[in-house]
Design an enzyme around this catalytic site. Structure first.
Site, PDB file in Angstrom:
ATOM      1  N   TYR A 145      77.121  77.767 -87.445  1.00  0.00           N
ATOM      2  CA  TYR A 145      76.134  77.906 -86.375  1.00  0.00           C
ATOM      3  C   TYR A 145      75.844  79.367 -86.035  1.00  0.00           C
ATOM      4  O   TYR A 145      74.742  79.699 -85.617  1.00  0.00           O
ATOM      5  CB  TYR A 145      76.641  77.227 -85.091  1.00  0.00           C
ATOM      6  CG  TYR A 145      76.425  75.745 -85.025  1.00  0.00           C
ATOM      7  CD1 TYR A 145      77.188  74.868 -85.792  1.00  0.00           C
ATOM      8  CD2 TYR A 145      75.471  75.210 -84.178  1.00  0.00           C
ATOM      9  CE1 TYR A 145      77.003  73.506 -85.715  1.00  0.00           C
ATOM     10  CE2 TYR A 145      75.280  73.844 -84.093  1.00  0.00           C
ATOM     11  CZ  TYR A 145      76.035  73.003 -84.867  1.00  0.00           C
ATOM     12  OH  TYR A 145      75.844  71.649 -84.782  1.00  0.00           O
ATOM     13  N   LYS A 190      87.367  70.579 -94.755  1.00  0.00           N
ATOM     14  CA  LYS A 190      86.915  70.317 -96.123  1.00  0.00           C
ATOM     15  C   LYS A 190      87.640  71.335 -97.009  1.00  0.00           C
ATOM     16  O   LYS A 190      87.027  72.161 -97.700  1.00  0.00           O
ATOM     17  CB  LYS A 190      85.378  70.446 -96.182  1.00  0.00           C
ATOM     18  CG  LYS A 190      84.757  70.096 -97.511  1.00  0.00           C
ATOM     19  CD  LYS A 190      84.655  68.609 -97.790  1.00  0.00           C
ATOM     20  CE  LYS A 190      84.124  68.353 -99.194  1.00  0.00           C
ATOM     21  NZ  LYS A 190      84.262  66.946 -99.622  1.00  0.00           N
ATOM     22  N   ASP A 223      84.892  64.032 -95.306  1.00  0.00           N
ATOM     23  CA  ASP A 223      84.116  62.911 -95.872  1.00  0.00           C
ATOM     24  C   ASP A 223      84.851  61.589 -95.703  1.00  0.00           C
ATOM     25  O   ASP A 223      84.299  60.610 -95.191  1.00  0.00           O
ATOM     26  CB  ASP A 223      83.721  63.175 -97.335  1.00  0.00           C
ATOM     27  CG  ASP A 223      84.869  63.648 -98.220  1.00  0.00           C
ATOM     28  OD1 ASP A 223      85.969  63.911 -97.699  1.00  0.00           O
ATOM     29  OD2 ASP A 223      84.665  63.756 -99.445  1.00  0.00           O
ATOM     30  N   ASP A 247      80.132  68.223 -84.565  1.00  0.00           N
ATOM     31  CA  ASP A 247      78.799  67.782 -84.153  1.00  0.00           C
ATOM     32  C   ASP A 247      78.476  66.449 -84.820  1.00  0.00           C
ATOM     33  O   ASP A 247      78.081  65.475 -84.164  1.00  0.00           O
ATOM     34  CB  ASP A 247      77.766  68.840 -84.544  1.00  0.00           C
ATOM     35  CG  ASP A 247      76.354  68.438 -84.161  1.00  0.00           C
ATOM     36  OD1 ASP A 247      76.175  67.933 -83.040  1.00  0.00           O
ATOM     37  OD2 ASP A 247      75.439  68.610 -84.988  1.00  0.00           O
ATOM     38  N   ASP A 251      78.627  62.208 -83.073  1.00  0.00           N
ATOM     39  CA  ASP A 251      77.514  61.248 -83.017  1.00  0.00           C
ATOM     40  C   ASP A 251      77.907  59.946 -83.715  1.00  0.00           C
ATOM     41  O   ASP A 251      77.549  58.848 -83.265  1.00  0.00           O
ATOM     42  CB  ASP A 251      76.254  61.817 -83.692  1.00  0.00           C
ATOM     43  CG  ASP A 251      75.390  62.644 -82.745  1.00  0.00           C
ATOM     44  OD1 ASP A 251      75.958  63.302 -81.842  1.00  0.00           O
ATOM     45  OD2 ASP A 251      74.150  62.641 -82.899  1.00  0.00           O
TER      46      ASP A 251
END
Ligand code: NAD
Ligand code: IPM
Ligand code: MN
Length: 368
Positions: A145, A190, A223, A247, A251
């Site tokens: 970001y 990751k 993942d 983020d 959701d």
């Protein structure tokens, strides 16, 4: 009752765009009722951010807004963004990122509890989501970001960068919270691909060994974590992750509870005011129609009372009122109900009144 003058708290409201003004108004009305009941003087001041600020001033975060936020006791934000500003020179979202950075809000807490009465509202099976109680610790001021961005006609880059101190501070916050909960942290990265994730895993492992050895720590790749969260969400307690993974996963998690409109968040730094906002966006598809679920923002106001103003009983009473309203089936359309934003807010306010009446009644009975 004491006759002391009520304590004044300065709360900055940043309604923003889309459904932002509707849900912010709802939370403000709830806070005002709490102020009356408990004898606090909540002083609200409204400031521009996002698209609304671009329209007025050309800037997504005007200096007056930044100054008001850092000088406040706490900030309550609705949402920013919308198609109106797509392709413009400045983006509304820049304003949100800039205020998070300016206030040093490195930890974004996104709690989710699925109540038994709401479990059947989720598109997932009731027996999978019932009893879920987790909290995401999303790093909020680093990662892709905030890394350098470049763009030419045929090439674009976003730099993902993390430093050891940035990882350490959010990691400590997550472990400290795990201590107050079920004692388990799942750190998501990751590390099979990204160098920032390998550093992340190294730092989390060291902080765990040195400072929180009694907490259970597991590492997960983002993942497969996305899959496990849908398959066995009850297994998770504290989920610690970097900015963008947090983020996306939050959701996804919102689906377990029935609607993204239910989830609150608290963004906290090393001291100073926090910023509180629902996890959802400006929902342009339902904006201005009295359709938005105000619960995520109302619960964000509860987090504001708890974390920034240290008003625990007041926070509890908002959460109890929301739980009572949902248990009674009073819901907005996203949960299959018939209430509009304003009616749902009134239902929460009525429930706060009922809780207080019951509490006052109990005290009287006790005295009698
Ligand atoms: P969104 O969260 O705004 O909406 C996704 C879906 O969820 C939509 O169908 C919407 O109607 C529904 N929804 C969201 N909040 C709801 C609520 N309170 N009650 C009922 N339904 C609700 O995500 P999006 O559509 O991808 O993004 C729209 C805009 O919001 C974009 O400009 C994005 O950048 C911005 N955004 C802002 C924030 C923020 O300010 N914190 C967060 C996310 C997205
Ligand atoms: C959120 C939003 C923001 C983010 C956007 C609007 C910048 O999606 O608060 O979750 O990605 O952090
Ligand atoms: Mn988001």
């Amino acid at each position: 009752m004491t006759n002391a003058a009520p304590k004044t708290y300065n709360i900055v409201l940043l309604p923003g765009d889309g459904v932002g003004p509707e849900v912010t108004r709802a939370a403000r009305d709830v806070l005002a009722v709490i102020g009356d009941f408990y004898g606090h003087d909540f002083q609200f001041s409204e400031h521009l951010i996002g698209g609304a600020a671009i329209d007025e001033t050309g800037e997504p975060l005007p200096e007056a807004t930044r100054a008001a936020c850092v000088a406040s006791d706490a900030v309550l934000l609705g949402a920013v963004g919308g198609p109106k500003w797509d392709g413009g020179k400045r983006r509304p979202e820049e304003g949100l990122l800039a205020i998070r950075k300016a206030m040093g809000l490195f930890a974004n807490l996104r709690p989710l509890q699925v109540s038994p009465v709401l479990a059947h509202r989720s598109p997932l099976k009731k027996e999978i989501v019932e009893g879920v109680d987790l909290i995401v610790f999303r790093e909020l001021t680093g990662g892709v970001y905030f890394g350098e961005k470049t763009r030419t006609a045929d090439r674009a880059t976003d730099l993902c960068e993390y430093t050891v101190p940035e990882i350490e501070r959010v990691t400590r916050a997550a472990f400290q919270t795990a201590r107050q909960r079920r004692g388990k942290v799942t750190s998501v990265d990751k590390a099979n691909v990204m160098e920032t994730s390998r550093l992340w895993r190294e730092v989390v492992t060291r902080i765990h060994a040195e400072e929180f050895p009694e907490i259970e720590l597991e590492h997960a790749l983002v993942d497969s974590m996305a899959m496990h969260l849908i398959r066995k969400p009850r297994e998770y307690d504290v989920i610690l992750t970097e900015n963008m993974f947090g983020d996306i996963l939050s959701d996804e998690i919102s689906v377990l509870g029935g609607s993204i409109g239910l989830l609150p968040s608290a963004s906290l730094g090393a001291g100073g005011p926090g910023l509180f906002e629902p996890i959802h966006g400006s929902a342009p598809d339902i904006a201005g129609q009295d359709l938005a679920n105000p619960v995520g923002t109302i619960l964000s106001a509860a987090l504001l009372l708890r974390h920034s103003l240290k008003l625990e009983d007041e926070a509890d009473s908002i959460e109890a009122a929301v739980a009572a309203v949902l248990a009674a089936g009073a819901m907005t359309a996203d949960l299959g109900g018939a209430l509009g934003t304003r009616a749902a807010t009134e239902a929460v306010i009525d429930a706060i009144r009922a809780i207080h009446w019951a509490a006052a009644h109990r005290v009287q009975m006790h005295w009698a």
